[in-house]
Design a protein around this motif. Structure first.
Motif, short mmCIF file in Angstrom:
data_model
loop_
_atom_site.label_atom_id
_atom_site.label_comp_id
_atom_site.label_asym_id
_atom_site.label_seq_id
_atom_site.Cartn_x
_atom_site.Cartn_y
_atom_site.Cartn_z
N UNK A 123 52.99 41.42 39.66
CA UNK A 123 52.08 40.34 39.25
C UNK A 123 52.52 39.61 37.99
N UNK A 124 53.04 40.34 36.98
CA UNK A 124 53.43 39.68 35.73
C UNK A 124 54.61 38.74 35.95
N UNK A 125 55.46 39.05 36.90
CA UNK A 125 56.59 38.17 37.21
C UNK A 125 56.11 36.92 37.95
N UNK A 126 55.13 37.09 38.82
CA UNK A 126 54.57 35.94 39.55
C UNK A 126 53.85 35.01 38.59
N UNK A 127 53.11 35.57 37.64
CA UNK A 127 52.44 34.76 36.62
C UNK A 127 53.46 33.92 35.86
#
Length: 216
Positions: free
Chosen positions: A199-203
């Protein structure tokens, strides 16, 4: 240009970060990393090694991190002016207030950390923010503190820059209508091309590739 093409570029191209050396107005430039994974390993990985609680909170709020012997100020926290005259970024006085709030209420932060849930840390920081400490500032601070304790978000958080990229997907019908009204979204609510990503990479992808996404 497709979403899949933009995402492939994000995953394979060299990662660029315009970050100033802290307290040195004469040194400003580009930090280059082989990939987004290398960037996260060096940037967030730095916070994982901070043992001093007060230093962790100070650096997390101010966006300071050390890389190759120098202390850098993350561009999210840099004071700058937009196309008009509006100053953006976090002023030192505001940072000082948030730092003081987090330290004074550390018992609450410690309880949030013990849950091992990123959202608990995010919510705690939000409750102790000051003034115009934005959604992005809250997210960044929570990420840096959470990383120190081996915690990462389970959903993709939406705020300012990442919201711009995400809303484009909504406009184009690639995600459900009104999904952008939520604080965060599950990976299962996103197009299949994001499967397997954290998720942090997608954000981060939604944030730094927002212009390319808008041009699809």
């Amino acid at each position: 240009m497709t979403l899949e093409f933009i995402l492939k570029n994000y995953k394979t191209e060299r990662y660029k970060l315009y970050s100033d050396v802290y307290k040195n107005d004469k040194v400003s430039g580009l930090l280059g990393f082989p990939s987004y994974l290398d960037y996260f390993e060096n940037y967030l990985g730095y916070y994982a090694g901070i043992d001093d609680t007060e230093k962790l909170i100070q650096y997390a709020v101010q966006g300071l991190f050390e890389y190759k012997g120098k202390t850098y100020l993350h561009p999210h926290q840099k004071i700058w002016k937009d196309t008009g005259t509006l100053a953006k970024g976090i002023r030192n006085e505001m940072c000082a207030e948030v730092i003081n709030n987090l330290i004074e209420n550390y018992d609450g932060l410690e309880k949030a950390i013990k849950t091992k849930e990123f959202d608990e840390i995010y919510t705690f920081v939000k409750k102790n923010k000051s003034g115009k400490f934005s959604g992005l500032d809250i997210y960044d601070t929570a990420m840096r503190i959470a990383t120190r304790h081996g915690i990462s978000p389970k959903e993709v958080y939406l705020h300012s820059n990442s919201m711009i990229g995400f809303k484009t997907l909504e406009t184009k019908g690639l995600v459900a209508e009104d999904l952008s009204l939520k604080k965060s979204v599950k990976i299962t609510e996103l197009p299949p091309c994001f499967e397997g990503m954290q998720p942090m990479h997608i954000e981060d992808f939604f944030s730094i590739k927002k212009v390319d996404i808008m041009r699809m």
